[in-house]
Design an enzyme around this catalytic site. Structure first.
Site, PDB file in Angstrom:
ATOM      1  CG  ASP A  57      15.714 -15.050 -57.772  1.00 27.23           C
ATOM      2  OD1 ASP A  57      15.941 -13.873 -57.457  1.00 27.23           O
ATOM      3  OD2 ASP A  57      15.681 -15.971 -56.937  1.00 27.23           O
ATOM      4  CB  SER A  58      20.115 -14.402 -56.827  1.00 28.85           C
ATOM      5  OG  SER A  58      19.068 -14.423 -55.882  1.00 28.85           O
TER       6      SER A  58
ATOM      7  CB  CYS B  79      16.230 -11.089 -58.396  1.00 30.71           C
ATOM      8  SG  CYS B  79      17.509 -10.897 -57.141  1.00 30.71           S
TER       9      CYS B  79
ATOM     10  CD  GLU C 178      18.372 -19.420 -50.418  1.00 27.23           C
ATOM     11  OE1 GLU C 178      19.436 -19.985 -50.612  1.00 27.23           O
ATOM     12  OE2 GLU C 178      17.665 -18.924 -51.325  1.00 27.23           O
TER      13      GLU C 178
ATOM     14  CB  CYS D  13      13.478  -9.719 -50.040  1.00 33.37           C
ATOM     15  SG  CYS D  13      14.438 -11.239 -50.181  1.00 33.37           S
TER      16      CYS D  13
ATOM     17  CG  HIS E 119      14.166 -15.686 -50.165  1.00 29.60           C
ATOM     18  ND1 HIS E 119      14.598 -15.263 -51.392  1.00 29.60           N
ATOM     19  CD2 HIS E 119      14.879 -16.803 -49.871  1.00 29.60           C
ATOM     20  CE1 HIS E 119      15.546 -16.084 -51.822  1.00 29.60           C
ATOM     21  NE2 HIS E 119      15.736 -17.026 -50.925  1.00 29.60           N
TER      22      HIS E 119
HETATM   23  N1  DGL Z   1      16.118 -12.731 -54.764  1.00 23.30           N
HETATM   24  C1  DGL Z   1      16.762 -11.833 -53.823  1.00 23.30           C
HETATM   25  C2  DGL Z   1      15.942 -10.546 -53.691  1.00 23.30           C
HETATM   26  O1  DGL Z   1      14.772 -10.490 -54.021  1.00 23.30           O
HETATM   27  C3  DGL Z   1      16.959 -12.480 -52.465  1.00 23.30           C
HETATM   28  C4  DGL Z   1      17.999 -13.563 -52.457  1.00 23.30           C
HETATM   29  C5  DGL Z   1      19.407 -13.064 -52.660  1.00 23.30           C
HETATM   30  O2  DGL Z   1      19.918 -12.288 -51.827  1.00 23.30           O
HETATM   31  O3  DGL Z   1      20.007 -13.478 -53.648  1.00 23.30           O
HETATM   32  O4  DGL Z   1      16.461  -9.562 -53.236  1.00 23.30           O
END
Ligand code: DGL
Length: 278
Positions: free
Chosen positions: A14-15, A77, A162, A196, A198
């Site tokens: 993931d990012s 992600c 975050e 997403c 989050h």
């Molecule tokens: N993990 C990203 C997503 O699911 C969200 C966080 C980011 O923008 O890096 O889109």
């Protein structure tokens, strides 16, 4: 690249932290496997970045997980799945090692959505990158052409989470604003994709501003069940996934920072290690 053929952990990429909401469910449904979680926190968020940048960063991370032995990598992600997965699958894997696999989280979500909606109107919330990529409408149209996807980008939601402001009263303003904007576009939505990683953290607040009866898809569980099914159907890959029930966490940022913030997403304390991928 010289890659090992020994059984190895499943890579979860993931990012940053968000993929932990997906990983939590994968671990719950498939506890026997080893996992390496890699968060590119030093370069997160990906949601506002261009196609080329998300693709380049994601490919570096995938290659790193392959070098660490992984045969199978999950892009946990939405933004990376939307912008990088297809090119990696179609162009890069053949050059790196055609036996390795990279899977995303949009396709499994698209596969269930048509079964859940009665009205055939489905809402989608995500980062700007995920929404602009049109990946969800494209994937859903392949399986359920009769389903209409209505999308709304929510650029403030990831920063609120975050910065641990998502439970504050101020967050409600931005949560309600995007949901109202979505419903304004289409009043017949009966199913909502939280596109997403989050957003499960603010699901209660999302629910508060949604009309009753709208179903919210739980992406972590869908992805976990889909991975289970994949491993049952692909014994050659299943045999390459080691099974000692261990997890290692790696971050491109400070491990102390990662360990402290990860508990908001994973609901338990973890120890992380630093890794360089660039
Ligand atoms: N993990 C990203 C997503 O699911 C969200 C966080 C980011 O923008 O890096 O889109």
């Amino acid at each position: 690249m010289q890659l090992s053929n020994k059984p190895a952990p499943i890579g979860i990429f993931d990012s940053g932290y968000g993929g932990l909401t997906i990983f939590e469910q994968i671990k719950k449904h498939l506890p026997q496997y080893d996992y390496i979680y890699l968060g590119d926190n030093a370069r997160a968020p990906y949601g506002t970045r261009s196609f080329d940048v998300v693709y380049a960063f994601t490919l570096q991370s995938v290659k790193k997980l392959f070098e660490m032995g992984c045969h199978l990598v999950i892009l946990a992600c939405n933004t990376a799945s939307a912008k990088a997965l297809r090119t990696i699958q179609q162009n890069d894997l053949n050059q790196i090692d055609a036996t390795r696999r990279v899977l995303g989280i949009i396709r499994p979500t698209a596969e269930v959505v048509g079964e859940l909606t009665q009205s055939k109107h489905v809402g989608l919330l995500g980062t700007i990158g995920t929404i602009q990529s049109e990946s969800y409408p494209m994937e859903v149209a392949k399986i359920f052409p009769e389903v209409k996807i209505v999308a709304q980008a929510c650029p403030m939601w990831v920063p609120l989470i975050e910065n641990q402001e998502h439970l504050s009263e101020g967050a409600d303003y931005f949560i309600k604003k995007e949901i109202d904007a979505l419903l304004e576009k289409d009043k017949d939505i009966d199913t909502l994709i939280l596109g997403c990683t989050h957003y499960p953290l603010i699901q209660k607040k999302i629910r508060r501003y949604l009309p009753e009866g709208i179903k919210i898809l739980s992406q972590g569980e869908i992805v976990a069940k889909s991975l289970k099914d994949y491993l049952e159907r692909h014994s050659e890959m299943e045999e390459k996934c080691s099974k000692n029930a261990t997890t290692m966490f790696y971050t491109t940022e400070s491990p102390e920072k990662f360990s402290a913030s990860a508990s908001i997403f994973l609901h338990k304390n973890i120890q992380a290690n630093h890794i360089n991928i660039a």
